[in-house]
Write an enzyme that holds these catalytic residues in place. Structure first.
Site, mmCIF file in Angstrom:
data_model
loop_
_atom_site.group_PDB
_atom_site.id
_atom_site.type_symbol
_atom_site.label_atom_id
_atom_site.label_comp_id
_atom_site.label_asym_id
_atom_site.label_seq_id
_atom_site.Cartn_x
_atom_site.Cartn_y
_atom_site.Cartn_z
ATOM 1 N N GLU A 307 1.471 23.285 -13.547
ATOM 2 C CA GLU A 307 1.099 23.480 -14.946
ATOM 3 C C GLU A 307 1.542 22.296 -15.819
ATOM 4 O OE1 GLU A 307 2.846 27.349 -15.683
ATOM 5 O OE2 GLU A 307 1.000 28.325 -15.040
ATOM 6 N N ASP A 386 -0.115 35.434 -10.500
ATOM 7 C CA ASP A 386 0.906 35.301 -11.532
ATOM 8 C C ASP A 386 1.279 36.647 -12.156
ATOM 9 O OD1 ASP A 386 2.672 34.146 -13.268
ATOM 10 O OD2 ASP A 386 1.170 33.255 -14.584
ATOM 11 N N GLU A 414 5.577 40.165 -19.036
ATOM 12 C CA GLU A 414 4.607 39.188 -19.555
ATOM 13 C C GLU A 414 3.166 39.700 -19.552
ATOM 14 O OE1 GLU A 414 4.771 35.394 -17.586
ATOM 15 O OE2 GLU A 414 2.988 34.656 -18.606
#
Ligand SMILES: *[C@@H]1O[C@H](CO)[C@@H](O)[C@H](O)[C@H]1NC(C)=O
Ligand SMILES: *[C@@H]1O[C@H](CO)[C@@H](O)[C@H](O)[C@H]1NC(C)=O
Ligand SMILES: *[C@@H]1O[C@H](CO)[C@@H](O)[C@H](O)[C@H]1NC(C)=O
Ligand SMILES: *[C@@H]1O[C@H](CO)[C@@H](O)[C@H](O)[C@H]1NC(C)=O
Ligand SMILES: *[C@@H]1O[C@H](CO)[C@@H](O)[C@H](O)[C@H]1NC(C)=O
Ligand SMILES: *[C@@H]1O[C@H](CO)[C@@H](O)[C@H](O)[C@H]1NC(C)=O
Ligand SMILES: *[C@@H]1O[C@H](CO)[C@@H](O)[C@H](O)[C@H]1NC(C)=O
Ligand SMILES: *[C@@H]1O[C@H](CO)[C@@H](O)[C@H](O)[C@H]1NC(C)=O
Length: 843
Positions: A307, A386, A414
């Site tokens: 990332e 993820d 998240e």
């Protein structure tokens, strides 16, 4: 005898139930629970060889404080056994115990961090393999007492795996888009001041150390994996040392995330090539200084070439070259390197049917197996993408035979409701930990890879992204703390039952009342299935907005970008084709038996069908339902479950203290409303895309709903909402000043629940009121961002969409309903619709 003097601690004495003590409240047991046990309770605590500042000393102190709180008994602490006739609680390391008594009890059978606990009448013995183990034993004993459990026991218990670490994604600077703690929903960092330094006030650090020690977490990485090199600044070294000193009494060692490019961006070298001698020397200097200051430093955590983060690939070096460079600098000191397997190309070509981010970890790491130094541990997220609501286990766990591995779980929610939704995670984690990877055709559960049994590794274990903050609840919500608690318990023993862990947590957190325990247990165990139902089903991923806050619905955001969380949804079909035969080949990354199962729709379980297969919406699942009808049904069922949460919590009024009761009531009520936002957005999105109606005719059919844009508006103007499906009928109304939306109700006379769906964006507190025939029914404010403690959204969308409900409102046909909104700042008092719901109807 030399009595040690202990400074009385204010820690456990009557504090408001603000959540700071988590599950370590040491609330006084009622007489009915102690039942005569106090008459022959131990009269003293003997801590053999306790040294100030070391875990054994902490253990003795914690026992003293805990027993005072739980039982109201004042026990002295001494450092030796003088009178063998007086009853005592002895806490010691195995070595010290043996030195004192000549031998150990027979049942003592310990490995590192393990402990033995024996409780017989008024004699209690706690023996740790080391001081940390003794502290764990003390917490175990206190946990029993706090739950009113005075059973006679004698057993040894040992950790399933040596690595049990928390990861905090704390930023030094609070000026970026990620906030003080990336993906943190519990306030600002407990470590950093937001302007580049370790905080002056570190008073929360020992409190966290205490919570972590009680669940046997033995390490914590203190900064974000997207690491800021300035953590290594001169001033911060002192702060880091101080943090380590504050954790040390709790047996928690610190670790640090490193930025791979630091030698260049921070150290002034012209390179960060891991094979460059100058670079190596630079890092060696850092490691030496670290161990000089923090002799028990646990190790580094590295996110490289992921990332946008720098890494060894910049210099055509392998990821193993990068990991080993760090590993060599700390091997002499006994440190380890946790190297993240989260390496993938976030600029992937979405037009390529065969491209797949889920393949990346195996593609990058398989060929490096055997090249990592012994003190490198590859840290692998539980699934290949993820932290989604449902993923298969990462195939990397059955690929690396010569490499130590740890799993990365996420306590901070998240993609799972960000602590604004109750989602109890252990049942999800156990789908991964219990999964049989069939290595070489043998039973090989993920948890047995992590403890090293499958591949014969000594190192390995568990990490979780925890992301606590300065909020008194730590995570933002009292109920979310069960996830932190359960993480530690499962890292010690992954075979524990999720419900049993929760029962312990509930007794410790809310007391011994049966209805409290049963209510929280039932709600919590339904919460992940419900969340999966009203978000992304059948392995399609969470379907949250992956380009913005990862919170509310935005299914379209998955596709047509390089991030690789594709659903490949079109008008006829949906799902990633991960078959070897025709797709990305991801199914083939598993061991042959598992690969064969995932290759075929016939043997792929429904809950992963769209993860592995691209099928028509009309494809018939094993359940007998079509994919599209499953979506519709699951979304209705999930939202219906969430709608029961506030009602069930309401039954605990008076049984839970007001402070925590009201806090959770707000959140559960919010969740019930937001689950409808999810339900309607996802159903509408796929209804529109597929053109296939709901056989039960619920989708697009809301007989009790009145759209704001269809009302008589004054000062309000209609606007399109983006993504469209996050508004009922795609539109809402907004005002710059004061707006009214009025309508004449045409429902039979009766009592109704009156719900108003609106949007609560950041940037102001709009005020609202709703009136019937000129009489105010209720007023509210757009201040959810303050009450939920998270950044919702600047826009009208699936993050900011929210509902308020007024219950039991008498309504007559012909009543004039008026909603008035007053804008504040950039919050334009947005309104979506009003629902006039007969009692019992959820819509
Ligand atoms: C006693 O404590 C000291 C200091 O913590 C330690 O070095 C020593 O090993 C301990 N002795 C025993 C027998 O545990
Ligand atoms: C914002 O954060 C960065 C580090 O991420 C820092 O270099 C910069 O100075 C900060 N800016 C301000 C205005 O504080
Ligand atoms: C890495 O290798 C590629 C091709 O193999 C080459 O183009 C590039 O210049 C190399 N980069 C470095 C920094 O050596
Ligand atoms: C096979 O892959 C192609 C894309 O290459 C895709 O269009 C097609 O739907 C797939 N066929 C099946 C049966 O999944
Ligand atoms: C989830 O949805 C399924 C399918 O409609 C339903 O059978 C199940 O009861 C739901 N579970 C929860 C907790 O909502
Ligand atoms: C409905 O689906 C079509 C594609 O079939 C798409 O072009 C359109 O934007 C969708 N409408 C909404 C409001 O999502
Ligand atoms: C609010 O004010 C802005 C800027 O003056 C204007 O562009 C916008 O149209 C106004 N919106 C409404 C709903 O009146
Ligand atoms: C908005 O409301 C919150 C509490 O509900 C309050 O703390 C905050 O100061 C308010 N903001 C403004 C701008 O009024």
């Amino acid at each position: 005898m030399r009595p040690l003097l202990w400074i009385a601690s204010a820690l456990a004495v009557a504090r408001a139930e603000d959540g700071l003590d988590g599950w370590l409240r040491y609330a006084r047991l009622r007489d009915c629970h102690t039942g005569g046990q106090l008459d022959d309770f131990a009269t003293s605590i003997v801590a053999l060889n306790a040294t100030e500042g070391a875990p054994l000393h902490t253990a003795a102190h914690e026992l003293q404080v805990g027993i005072q709180g739980i039982l109201g008994l004042e026990l002295d602490v001494s450092d030796s056994v003088t009178d063998k006739d007086t009853s005592s609680i002895i806490v010691a390391t195995a070595q010290a115990y043996e030195d004192e008594f000549g031998s150990l009890p027979e049942a003592v059978d310990l490995i590192e961090d393990g402990f033995y606990l024996s409780n017989k009448g008024d004699d209690t013995v706690i023996i740790g393999s080391n001081e940390r183990g003794a502290l764990y034993g003390a917490f175990e004993y206190l946990s029993m007492l706090a739950q009113g459990n005075f059973d006679e026991v004698a057993y040894s218990t040992n950790p399933d795996a040596p690595i049990r670490w928390a990861n905090q994604w704390d930023n030094l600077w609070d000026n970026g888009t990620h906030g003080p703690v990336e993906r943190g929903y519990g306030g600002v960092s407990i470590f950093y001041d937001g302007v580049g330094h370790v905080r002056e006030d570190l008073s929360r650090v020992p409190m966290l150390g205490r919570l972590l020690a009680s669940i046997r977490v033995n390490g914590i990485v203190i900064n974000n994996v997207n690491a800021d090199p300035t953590i290594l600044s001169e001033r911060n070294w002192d702060g880091v040392e101080e943090i380590a000193n504050l954790f040390r009494p709790w047996g928690v060692r610190i670790g640090m995330s490193l930025n791979f490019a630091s030698p260049q961006t921070f150290g002034g070298l012209d390179s960060f090539d891991p094979l460059d001698d100058q670079v190596i020397d630079w890092w060696q200097g850092i490691s030496d200084e670290m161990y000089e200051r923090v002799p028990d430093f646990a190790g580094y955590l590295v996110k490289a070439n992921s990332e946008g983060q720098p890494g060894p690939l910049t210099y055509n070096r392998t990821l193993a070259d990068g990991a080993n460079m760090f590993a060599k600098t700390i091997a002499p000191h006994g440190g380890i390197v946790m190297f993240r397997a989260f390496v993938y190309n976030h600029l992937a070509d979405w037009t390529d049917w065969h491209a797949d981010r889920a393949n990346a970890a195996v593609e990058f790491f398989a060929e490096l197996d055997g090249q990592f130094d012994d003190n490198v541990v590859v840290q692998i997220k539980y699934g290949p993408i993820d932290f989604q609501v449902r993923e298969p286990v990462s195939p990397l766990f059955s690929t690396l035979r010569e490499t130590a591995m740890a799993i990365e779980l996420q306590v901070t929610q998240e993609y799972l409701g960000q602590q604004c939704h109750l989602v109890y995670l252990p049942p999800l984690w156990q789908t991964i930990l219990d999964f049989d990877l069939r290595v070489d055709g043998q039973e090989s559960r993920t948890r047995d890879v992590l403890n090293g049994n499958v591949f014969g590794k000594k190192l390995g274990g568990y990490t979780a992204v925890t992301n606590v903050g300065m909020d008194p609840t730590w995570l933002g919500s009292h109920l979310s703390m069960s996830n932190l608690y359960a993480f530690g318990r499962l890292a010690w023993d992954p075979t524990l039952d999720s419900g049993a862990i929760l029962d312990d947590w509930t007794r410790l957190t809310f007391g011994l009342g049966r209805s409290v325990r049963e209510t929280i247990r039932a709600m919590s165990l339904e919460s992940w299935p419900a969340y999966e139902n009203y978000t992304g089903n059948l392995g399609i991923q969470t379907l949250t907005d992956i380009l913005y806050t990862h919170y509310g619905p935005n299914p379209a955001s998955q596709d047509n970008n390089g991030w690789g969380q594709w659903t490949r949804a079109d008008g006829d079909s949906i799902g990633m084709d991960r078959t070897v035969r025709n797709g990305t080949g991801n199914a083939g990354q598993y061991q042959p038996e598992v690969a064969a199962r995932y290759e075929e729709t016939e043997t792929t379980p429904d809950d992963l069908m769209l993860w592995f297969h691209h099928v028509p919406y009309t494809f018939e699942l094993h359940s007998g339902k079509t994919v599209i009808q499953h979506f519709y049904d699951a979304h209705y069922a999930g939202a219906e479950t969430a709608a029961t949460f506030p009602k069930r919590w309401e039954t605990l009024r008076g049984r839970v203290d007001d402070e925590r009761f009201e806090h959770e009531l707000y959140r559960l009520t919010y969740q019930a409303g937001h689950s409808l936002v999810w339900r309607d957005a996802i159903n509408e999105f796929y209804r529109n895309l597929s053109g296939i109606p709901d056989v039960h005719d619920r989708v697009r059919h809301h007989p009790w709903r009145i759209e704001a844009e269809d009302m008589t508006l004054d000062g309000y103007v209609p606007v399109d909402v983006e993504p469209a499906e996050t508004a009922s009928q795609y539109r809402a109304v907004v005002t710059n000043g004061t707006g009214t939306a009025a309508t004449t109700l045409d429902f039979p006379d009766g009592t109704y629940n009156l719900a108003v769906n609106y949007y609560d964006v950041v940037g102001g507190n709009a005020t609202y009121s709703v009136a019937l025939d000129g009489k105010t029914v209720g007023t509210w404010q757009g201040d959810a961002e303050f009450r939920l403690g998270k950044f919702p959204s600047e826009f009208l969308d699936g993050h900011s969409a929210i509902r308020v409900t007024f219950e039991g409102v008498p309504i007559r046909r012909g009543d004039e309903l008026v909603v008035t909104g007053v804008a504040d700042g950039s919050e334009q008092a947005p309104l979506d619709y009003v629902s006039v719901l007969p009692l019992g109807v959820v819509d």
